[in-house]
Design an enzyme around this catalytic site. Structure first.
Site, PDB file in Angstrom:
ATOM      1  N   CYS A  37      62.095  79.703  45.520  1.00  0.00           N
ATOM      2  CA  CYS A  37      62.397  79.311  44.147  1.00  0.00           C
ATOM      3  C   CYS A  37      61.174  79.486  43.238  1.00  0.00           C
ATOM      4  CB  CYS A  37      62.865  77.855  44.108  1.00  0.00           C
ATOM      5  SG  CYS A  37      63.203  77.235  42.440  1.00  0.00           S
ATOM      6  N   CYS A  48      74.856  75.668  56.871  1.00  0.00           N
ATOM      7  CA  CYS A  48      73.481  75.471  56.404  1.00  0.00           C
ATOM      8  C   CYS A  48      72.582  75.155  57.599  1.00  0.00           C
ATOM      9  CB  CYS A  48      73.441  74.326  55.393  1.00  0.00           C
ATOM     10  SG  CYS A  48      71.784  73.834  54.886  1.00  0.00           S
ATOM     11  N   ASP A  79      69.169  57.992  49.696  1.00  0.00           N
ATOM     12  CA  ASP A  79      69.757  59.024  50.544  1.00  0.00           C
ATOM     13  C   ASP A  79      70.982  58.564  51.332  1.00  0.00           C
ATOM     14  OD1 ASP A  79      69.876  61.619  51.583  1.00  0.00           O
ATOM     15  OD2 ASP A  79      68.720  61.062  53.340  1.00  0.00           O
ATOM     16  N   CYS A 138      65.485  73.108  56.940  1.00  0.00           N
ATOM     17  CA  CYS A 138      65.209  74.473  56.483  1.00  0.00           C
ATOM     18  C   CYS A 138      64.742  74.403  55.037  1.00  0.00           C
ATOM     19  CB  CYS A 138      66.459  75.343  56.592  1.00  0.00           C
ATOM     20  SG  CYS A 138      66.248  77.035  55.989  1.00  0.00           S
TER      21      CYS A 138
END
Length: 377
Positions: free
Chosen positions: A247, A214, A134, A240
């Site tokens: 999905c 976002c 990350d 979030c």
């Protein structure tokens, strides 16, 4: 040992280590990604949290000149709480996104990659290895996509056949050739549920995110959240999940086999009002093991105030009033001013009137006056 044999041994070891998926990719430059990142920067859509040097993000050889293979891994995380506590009037709760449940995933994946590196060194003693999770320069998603871990969805997440998008990603650069896997075919088809459901419209086109709008990004900032987004935050304290929960590929995808990620429900869905009183030490004690604590207590407290406004919790007005009078942080005072204007009532109105008389920070004063006008109207 032949490259194919070495690959098979690494696949077997990965399973033994509790790595849910492993894939292998060439270390060629990510030229398509490079162009998309350039467009992202030019359009002002980047978050600022990621590596700013596009060359480093898209050229593995700039990170390791002798690199021959990228080994990508994925580890599934739980997406459902068992018997979660309920929000109730006067005792409302916030929520941390699923990627912050349990132990900080950076620590867990780094350990898995370290263990896999140790095993690779036992087979190839002179191998050079560089691992990232990350926070590394290379794009985790681009590496995972090329390595066949999953495809890049319209919500920008890597979606796997087995676990949906509920996976953490990491990768290793190695100077050892290993046969590459084939990328997975796109599985989104004509579906645009994630784009439609995004609370702020941050998914501006398939696979392109306006990070600045976002909610996951906004909850991590340390400044005032723009007013047009505050109502959209709801009771989110960190992150979030909306574009993932809607999905279809995530439907009934619940996996809790990774013990490290088992959530403490009182930490991932905590009471809001107690968060306002936490010292730095108390915050670290309560939330320090979670990845969602990385920005410290200030953003979480600001978001808790927004959540109390979302619930219009009049039982919080006295506490918010005390903070408005005493807290030294302008962002907290400004957010409280807005929150009191949303909660409403005579007590909130009196608090705002009193604060207007003594406030010296221009930004906070503006928020106070806007909130007062809202109540008057």
């Amino acid at each position: 040992m032949k490259a194919e044999q070495l690959k098979e041994k690494l696949i077997a070891k990965a399973a033994e280590l509790g790595i849910d998926k492993i894939g292998f990719a060439s270390a060629d430059p990510f030229l398509e990604l490079k162009e998309r990142l350039r467009e992202q920067q030019e359009k002002g859509l980047a978050s600022g949290f990621e590596e700013s040097d596009i060359e480093l993000r898209s050229h593995p050889e700039k990170l390791m000149p002798a690199v021959k293979t990228i080994i990508a891994i994925a580890i599934a995380y739980p997406a459902k709480l068992t018997d979660p506590p309920k929000s109730e009037p006067g005792n409302y709760r916030g929520i941390f996104c699923r990627a912050s449940w349990g132990t900080d995933y950076h620590l867990v994946l780094r350990q898995k990659l370290d263990d896999l590196s140790t095993y690779l060194h036992s087979l190839v003693p002179n191998a050079t290895i560089q691992s990232m999770v990350d926070t590394g320069a290379l794009s985790d998603r681009a590496a995972a996509q090329r390595a066949g871990i999953g495809w890049s969805g319209k919500n920008t997440a890597i979606i796997t056949e087995e676990f949906g998008s509920w996976v953490y990603l990491g990768e290793m650069l190695v100077d050892v050739y290993l046969p590459p896997d084939e990328p997975v075919e796109d599985g989104c088809g004509d579906c645009t549920l994630c784009m439609t459901a995004c609370p702020t419209g941050a998914l501006v086109e398939p696979g392109r995110l306006d990070s600045q709008s976002c909610i996951a990004y906004l909850t991590q900032t340390k400044t005032m959240i723009p007013e047009k987004y505050r109502d959209k935050i709801g009771n989110r304290l960190y992150g979030c999940d909306t574009c993932q929960t809607v999905c279809p590929k995530n439907k009934k995808r619940y996996f809790d086999h990774q013990q490290a990620f088992h959530p403490d429900v009182e930490k991932v869905k905590p009471l809001l009002k107690p968060i306002l009183k936490l010292s730095n030490r108390q915050f670290k004690e309560q939330f320090g093991e979670m990845s969602g604590s990385w920005r410290g207590k200030n953003p979480i407290q600001r978001n808790a105030i927004i959540a109390l406004a979302h619930f219009k919790d009049k039982t919080a007005v006295a506490e918010l009033t005390a903070m408005l009078q005493k807290d030294v942080r302008p962002v907290i005072r400004g957010t409280i001013a807005w929150a009191l204007g949303k909660i409403g009532g005579e007590e909130a109105k009196e608090s705002l009137q009193k604060a207007i008389q003594t406030e010296t920070d221009e930004m906070v004063l503006t928020e106070l006056n806007v909130a007062m006008n809202r109540l008057k109207n």
